[in-house]
Scaffold this motif. Structure first.
Motif, PDB file in Angstrom:
ATOM      1  N   ARG A  24       0.573  -5.674   4.906  1.00  0.00           N
ATOM      2  CA  ARG A  24       1.134  -5.372   3.595  1.00  0.00           C
ATOM      3  C   ARG A  24       2.415  -4.349   3.760  1.00  0.00           C
ATOM      4  NH1 ARG A  24      -4.071  -2.909   0.949  1.00  0.00           N
ATOM      5  NH2 ARG A  24      -4.029  -1.671   3.105  1.00  0.00           N
ATOM      6  N   GLU A  38      -0.939  -3.427   9.853  1.00  0.00           N
ATOM      7  CA  GLU A  38      -1.084  -3.706   8.605  1.00  0.00           C
ATOM      8  C   GLU A  38       0.170  -4.789   8.054  1.00  0.00           C
ATOM      9  OE1 GLU A  38      -1.644  -3.657   5.060  1.00  0.00           O
ATOM     10  OE2 GLU A  38      -2.589  -1.882   5.735  1.00  0.00           O
ATOM     11  N   THR A  91       4.444  -1.082   3.111  1.00  0.00           N
ATOM     12  CA  THR A  91       3.903   0.275   3.224  1.00  0.00           C
ATOM     13  C   THR A  91       5.022   0.985   2.382  1.00  0.00           C
ATOM     14  OG1 THR A  91       2.301  -0.073   4.843  1.00  0.00           O
ATOM     15  CG2 THR A  91       2.812   2.059   4.293  1.00  0.00           C
ATOM     16  N   GLU A 146       1.028   5.202   1.217  1.00  0.00           N
ATOM     17  CA  GLU A 146       0.897   6.320   2.065  1.00  0.00           C
ATOM     18  C   GLU A 146       1.387   7.532   1.819  1.00  0.00           C
ATOM     19  OE1 GLU A 146      -1.387   6.711   4.400  1.00  0.00           O
ATOM     20  OE2 GLU A 146      -1.847   4.609   4.847  1.00  0.00           O
ATOM     21  N   CYS A 155       0.830  -1.184   0.047  1.00  0.00           N
ATOM     22  CA  CYS A 155       0.158   0.086  -0.097  1.00  0.00           C
ATOM     23  C   CYS A 155       0.957   1.240  -0.068  1.00  0.00           C
ATOM     24  CB  CYS A 155      -1.007  -0.030   1.164  1.00  0.00           C
ATOM     25  SG  CYS A 155      -0.144  -0.206   2.775  1.00  0.00           S
TER      26      CYS A 155
END
Length: 282
Positions: A155, A153, A157, A133, A131
């Protein structure tokens, strides 16, 4: 007939990364909407492109989007470029794209450089699920919300960060998620490009002693799913089955539904929960 909006990815460092299709488009459109015309003119001069420019940036993105949409409606073709990378990724381009879709104007994206993907692929961390951010929010409450979500989280990042905020961000991440691995990327596609696979603790120690320079992309390892499950199980085991049942019943679940939820949380059968409760009542 309306014109078309072309989202043109431009180099994030090495000018040789521009595509032939982008060059052809920049030469053929009626106008180039640029995040910073002073920056983009250097790119255009390098490739001897004479197309006129107009500014489109964070501080005029709404009013100028309306103007550009009217130009597109009149039949003009417009290329949108950001300072570096792909328009619409952590920049005001997404607003113009939204306006175009609402006005029924065709939008196409010309693939090319994107710092987030470049950093991710060279990070040495998992790329299967990830993901993005961008920059951590400046607003404290919003930032705390984002950081809190990172705890669970799983995943990988990806973040962007400026040099003067790098150490603060690294410390915030360490305080939030512990000593996870991350890759710190800088000077992507340039001569002194570097990707450092390290840990948050080691990175904090390094930048406490060394000045951060350049623009950074941080690729943070996701939480370990097995560890999260162990922590979740431990949290349930810390309370009695009666307390666990009361938790779900207080949320409006029926006794039957609560028994099913408790069984799922604890990795046991619904019958186990029932037998336990019957035993306590007898």
């Amino acid at each position: 007939m309306s014109g078309k909006l072309y989202l043109c990815a431009t180099p994030i460092g090495n000018l040789d990364d521009i595509t032939y299709r982008v060059l052809e488009t920049l030469r053929s459109v009626d106008v180039i909407a640029a995040e910073d015309t002073r920056h983009t003119i250097k790119l255009l001069n390098h490739f001897d492109i004479k197309t006129p420019m107009t500014s489109y940036h964070e501080f005029n993105k709404i009013d100028k989007a309306k103007v550009l949409v009217e130009d597109l409606k009149s039949g003009k073709n417009i290329a949108l470029v950001t300072d570096a990378g792909t328009p619409g990724i952590s920049d005001p381009g997404e607003e113009l794209v939204k306006f175009c879709h609402e006005a029924g104007i065709e939008v196409t994206s010309l693939p090319g450089p994107a710092a987030c993907i470049t950093a991710l692929t060279m990070s040495g961390l998992s790329t299967r699920r990830f993901c993005f951010e961008a920059f951590l929010p400046m607003d404290k409450k919003e930032r705390e919300t984002v950081l809190e979500r990172l705890k669970k989280e799983t995943r990988t990042t990806v973040f962007y960060e400026a040099p003067h905020r790098l150490l603060k961000t690294l410390k915030l991440l360490e305080e939030t998620v512990g000593n996870r691995r991350l890759t710190i990327c800088k000077e992507l596609t340039k001569r002194h490009e570097k990707a450092w696979l390290t840990t948050l603790t080691e990175a904090c120690s390094w930048y406490e002693q060394n000045e951060a320079r350049g623009e950074y992309v941080l690729v943070l390892e996701g939480a370990d799913p097995k560890l999260l499950e162990e922590e979740r199980q431990a949290s349930w085991e810390a309370m009695s089955i009666e307390e666990h049942m009361a938790l779900y019943e207080s949320k409006g679940q029926s006794r039957k539904e609560a028994m099913k939820s408790v069984a799922s949380d604890r990795g046991i059968t619904k019958r186990d929960v029932y037998q336990y409760l019957i035993g306590k009542e007898s």
